[in-house]
Design a protein around this motif. Sequence first.
Motif, mmCIF file in Angstrom:
data_model
loop_
_atom_site.group_PDB
_atom_site.id
_atom_site.type_symbol
_atom_site.label_atom_id
_atom_site.label_comp_id
_atom_site.label_asym_id
_atom_site.label_seq_id
_atom_site.Cartn_x
_atom_site.Cartn_y
_atom_site.Cartn_z
ATOM 1 N N ILE A 1 -35.501 0.187 79.801
ATOM 2 C CA ILE A 1 -34.417 -0.480 80.540
ATOM 3 C C ILE A 1 -33.177 -0.626 79.671
ATOM 4 O O ILE A 1 -32.051 -0.732 80.178
ATOM 5 N N ASP A 2 -33.325 -0.590 78.364
ATOM 6 C CA ASP A 2 -32.148 -0.589 77.495
ATOM 7 C C ASP A 2 -31.231 0.598 77.790
ATOM 8 O O ASP A 2 -30.011 0.499 77.677
ATOM 9 N N PHE A 3 -31.828 1.719 78.201
ATOM 10 C CA PHE A 3 -31.035 2.889 78.569
ATOM 11 C C PHE A 3 -30.175 2.588 79.797
ATOM 12 O O PHE A 3 -28.985 2.930 79.843
ATOM 13 N N HIS A 4 -30.761 1.942 80.799
ATOM 14 C CA HIS A 4 -29.994 1.561 81.992
ATOM 15 C C HIS A 4 -28.798 0.691 81.619
ATOM 16 O O HIS A 4 -27.682 0.890 82.124
ATOM 17 N N VAL A 5 -29.049 -0.290 80.761
ATOM 18 C CA VAL A 5 -27.983 -1.218 80.376
ATOM 19 C C VAL A 5 -26.854 -0.472 79.672
ATOM 20 O O VAL A 5 -25.666 -0.661 79.993
ATOM 21 N N ARG A 6 -27.190 0.380 78.717
ATOM 22 C CA ARG A 6 -26.165 1.153 77.994
ATOM 23 C C ARG A 6 -25.352 2.014 78.945
ATOM 24 O O ARG A 6 -24.115 2.066 78.867
ATOM 25 N N GLU A 7 -26.054 2.703 79.847
ATOM 26 C CA GLU A 7 -25.369 3.604 80.767
ATOM 27 C C GLU A 7 -24.473 2.841 81.745
ATOM 28 O O GLU A 7 -23.352 3.275 82.046
ATOM 29 N N ALA A 8 -24.962 1.727 82.265
ATOM 30 C CA ALA A 8 -24.148 0.940 83.192
ATOM 31 C C ALA A 8 -22.870 0.452 82.516
ATOM 32 O O ALA A 8 -21.773 0.527 83.094
ATOM 33 N N ILE A 9 -22.986 -0.028 81.284
ATOM 34 C CA ILE A 9 -21.793 -0.480 80.545
ATOM 35 C C ILE A 9 -20.861 0.684 80.279
ATOM 36 O O ILE A 9 -19.632 0.563 80.417
ATOM 37 N N ARG A 10 -21.422 1.832 79.915
ATOM 38 C CA ARG A 10 -20.590 3.027 79.675
ATOM 39 C C ARG A 10 -19.803 3.410 80.924
ATOM 40 O O ARG A 10 -18.655 3.878 80.838
ATOM 41 N N LEU A 11 -20.376 3.159 82.091
ATOM 42 C CA LEU A 11 -19.734 3.525 83.354
ATOM 43 C C LEU A 11 -18.793 2.441 83.861
ATOM 44 O O LEU A 11 -18.258 2.557 84.961
ATOM 45 N N GLY A 12 -18.587 1.391 83.065
ATOM 46 C CA GLY A 12 -17.590 0.384 83.410
ATOM 47 C C GLY A 12 -18.126 -0.927 83.934
ATOM 48 O O GLY A 12 -17.346 -1.853 84.199
ATOM 49 N N VAL A 13 -19.435 -1.044 84.108
ATOM 50 C CA VAL A 13 -19.999 -2.315 84.565
ATOM 51 C C VAL A 13 -19.809 -3.355 83.465
ATOM 52 O O VAL A 13 -20.112 -3.093 82.299
ATOM 53 N N PRO A 14 -19.269 -4.533 83.775
ATOM 54 C CA PRO A 14 -19.113 -5.568 82.752
ATOM 55 C C PRO A 14 -20.451 -5.857 82.066
ATOM 56 O O PRO A 14 -21.481 -5.953 82.744
ATOM 57 N N PRO A 15 -20.458 -5.974 80.739
ATOM 58 C CA PRO A 15 -21.727 -6.130 80.017
ATOM 59 C C PRO A 15 -22.626 -7.238 80.540
ATOM 60 O O PRO A 15 -23.833 -7.038 80.686
ATOM 61 N N LEU A 16 -22.056 -8.413 80.846
ATOM 62 C CA LEU A 16 -22.908 -9.493 81.326
ATOM 63 C C LEU A 16 -23.524 -9.175 82.678
ATOM 64 O O LEU A 16 -24.643 -9.601 82.981
ATOM 65 N N LYS A 17 -22.819 -8.422 83.504
ATOM 66 C CA LYS A 17 -23.378 -7.986 84.783
ATOM 67 C C LYS A 17 -24.537 -7.023 84.554
ATOM 68 O O LYS A 17 -25.567 -7.075 85.238
ATOM 69 N N ALA A 18 -24.368 -6.107 83.605
ATOM 70 C CA ALA A 18 -25.423 -5.144 83.309
ATOM 71 C C ALA A 18 -26.671 -5.854 82.797
ATOM 72 O O ALA A 18 -27.802 -5.537 83.209
ATOM 73 N N TYR A 19 -26.483 -6.816 81.899
ATOM 74 C CA TYR A 19 -27.629 -7.560 81.378
ATOM 75 C C TYR A 19 -28.268 -8.413 82.465
ATOM 76 O O TYR A 19 -29.500 -8.586 82.491
ATOM 77 N N LYS A 20 -27.466 -8.919 83.359
ATOM 78 C CA LYS A 20 -28.018 -9.721 84.454
ATOM 79 C C LYS A 20 -28.889 -8.860 85.364
ATOM 80 O O LYS A 20 -29.937 -9.304 85.848
ATOM 81 N N MET A 21 -28.469 -7.624 85.605
ATOM 82 C CA MET A 21 -29.281 -6.708 86.412
ATOM 83 C C MET A 21 -30.626 -6.450 85.749
ATOM 84 O O MET A 21 -31.650 -6.321 86.427
ATOM 85 N N ALA A 22 -30.623 -6.374 84.440
ATOM 86 C CA ALA A 22 -31.844 -6.063 83.698
ATOM 87 C C ALA A 22 -32.749 -7.269 83.500
ATOM 88 O O ALA A 22 -33.875 -7.109 83.015
ATOM 89 N N THR A 23 -32.279 -8.456 83.885
ATOM 90 C CA THR A 23 -33.037 -9.677 83.586
ATOM 91 C C THR A 23 -33.060 -10.646 84.763
ATOM 92 O O THR A 23 -33.997 -10.653 85.549
ATOM 93 N N LEU A 24 -32.005 -11.436 84.911
ATOM 94 C CA LEU A 24 -32.002 -12.527 85.885
ATOM 95 C C LEU A 24 -32.058 -12.030 87.325
ATOM 96 O O LEU A 24 -32.760 -12.621 88.158
ATOM 97 N N ASN A 25 -31.320 -10.966 87.653
ATOM 98 C CA ASN A 25 -31.392 -10.435 89.020
ATOM 99 C C ASN A 25 -32.828 -10.080 89.374
ATOM 100 O O ASN A 25 -33.322 -10.399 90.462
ATOM 101 N N ALA A 26 -33.484 -9.381 88.455
ATOM 102 C CA ALA A 26 -34.859 -8.958 88.694
ATOM 103 C C ALA A 26 -35.787 -10.155 88.830
ATOM 104 O O ALA A 26 -36.592 -10.245 89.768
ATOM 105 N N ALA A 27 -35.691 -11.093 87.894
ATOM 106 C CA ALA A 27 -36.569 -12.261 87.923
ATOM 107 C C ALA A 27 -36.359 -13.098 89.180
ATOM 108 O O ALA A 27 -37.322 -13.566 89.799
#
Length: 662
Positions: A315-341
Amino acid sequence: METARGPAMESSENRPVEIHPSSATGAHLSITAEELVNLRLVARGTSKPSLIIRHGTILALHTGELLDRDVVVSGRHIAAITPWDHFPAIDNELEARGKFISPSFIDTHIHVEYTKLVPGELARLSVPRGTTTILADANCIANVLGGRGMDFMGTTSTPLRIFRQVSHKIPMSGPNIELGGTSVSTAEICERVSSTEAATLGESNPFSLDLASAQKQAAALRAGKRITGHTALLENEPLWAYCAGGIGDDHNAHKPADVLERLRLGMMLTVMSGSMNSNIESVFSDFASYKDGLDYISFCADDKLAEDFDATGHIDFHVREAIRLGVPPLKAYKMATLNAASYYRLDHLIGSVTPAKLADLLILDKLEDARPETVIVNGTIVAQNNRPTFKNTDPVPPFTLNTIHLDPYFFSPSAYHIFPRSSDQTSAWVQGMEMFDGYFKRAFHAKLPTSPTSPHHLLCDTAKDILKVVVIDRHHGTKSRGISYVRGFGLKKGAIGCTTNCENQNLVIVGTSDDEIAHAAKAIAELGGGMVAVCEGEVLGAVRLDVAGCMSSAPWEDVRDDSIALDKKVMEVLGGILEHPFLIASFVGLVAVPDLGLTEKGLVYGGGEGLMDPVLEAEEDGVVSVSEPQGAKTAARICCRCPSHAHDVHRFMDASTSVNVS
């Protein structure tokens, strides 16, 4: 009386009481009363913490802030989030100055079996990269070993949390479509999805709208569980009907318009990035259009190989790629953690750096890199600098071994002969499948020649990349096999085979001739399950998958090395053009992804409607029609569902141009 009643009531309140058993998701991990008592004392500063992470910057995902805070841990839980140096020093501290503290990552849909690793080995590979929780659908091993296999895949002594996505239907299709390896009753699935270890009902065939599927979906919803979806790029009425069954998420949609439609329908979009294809770039090409829908996006690997986890991450790959594509970092981390939970009803346990949550944490140097320096699970360091601090000591149960049972009939080339409808024909039209975008298939018709020598069976056409694909019963030792043609592998010679056919985990072989296919079947039998490449009597390479025929008991490093070497042989010796030929071969037969599927009973059309003969009837004008194996004509003409019909493969369906297609 007031004075007399007070102490008596207080004494009664302090007596131990039995907590009523619960089937709520994660109840088996929930905090105890004793832990709560101690946690509150630690947070008040009157009891000593077990760990303090000092001077870090936490990801406050509920408010979208970066806050300079200490993380105070008691046992396996977070006790408090305080300003720096608020509590006095203790013996066990971690310095995180200049670093970020995040919740650890969650994979919201994965088939562990397709990593080729047992759970403990996946833990050694993925936990150091920050993924400490997975929602896993064990439908592969379930189709081999039933409930015992599902239980094996749902447990590990390593620091990898596994929540179960209880397989929806085993086998996927009825006895007229497939034998399958074993079966699991509707009643057992309903019981399993109601357990505390279960997070969801597993993904289902979107074309299956029968009573049994409704009963399982109703059981999941009644138990407060989500239902995992597989929408196969459906739209309008078929999509609406699928969603009406309570389907809660989807990992297929990738075009922004399709993503937005699913978000509007209340679905969680689980952005898939596996070894066959990745939806990350497409999904986030217009993420602003989703507006608040970004809070209903999470990440999943789905089908990803061990060698790709090693090369690119989890999932670290998803986070890196999302940020690279312009997703704000905190949004990307939220998708990988709090959104899922939050969506999967785990946020009382994990998903945020907040009090009373399990201390599953990452310490990172840079948010954009998403590569944790330190990984903590249950308040204990489990990995540092991409290396686990734990070992995999999980035993492999004997019942998971020696599951390959092939009839020797399949060691003869004659087992794979396909004949034209009349003995005097020198060619015949056939129905085939072209692979595209990973496991997606579009049907095509092609004219193939017969062998010039007796018996006059139909040949492959390697010049047009039209190869034979076979699915063989490897569970019961019968002579059952389904056969058709496939395009997209590019093999010029030889054959490849594996015992990981989706979903029933039968033996699938893609080959350039019947002789090579027979050789591959024999090599698989001698290997005891796994993946092989053969050519002209020689076994070029293999990956042994001794656990249920779909996983290896070896360390992940060995699986990685053997897999890379095997894929290289397929490309360099056989002429293969696919990056992951064995994984894609495993999905040629997937019935739930039309146009066609293939089981050990035959070629399946219409998402599981019935079987058809791969040899078509050709009319004088070159138009072809289909008939079922029993000889009855069917009104449905099988062809690709893509709207444009602009692909070269459609030229196969034109008698005047098919011979010119390369």
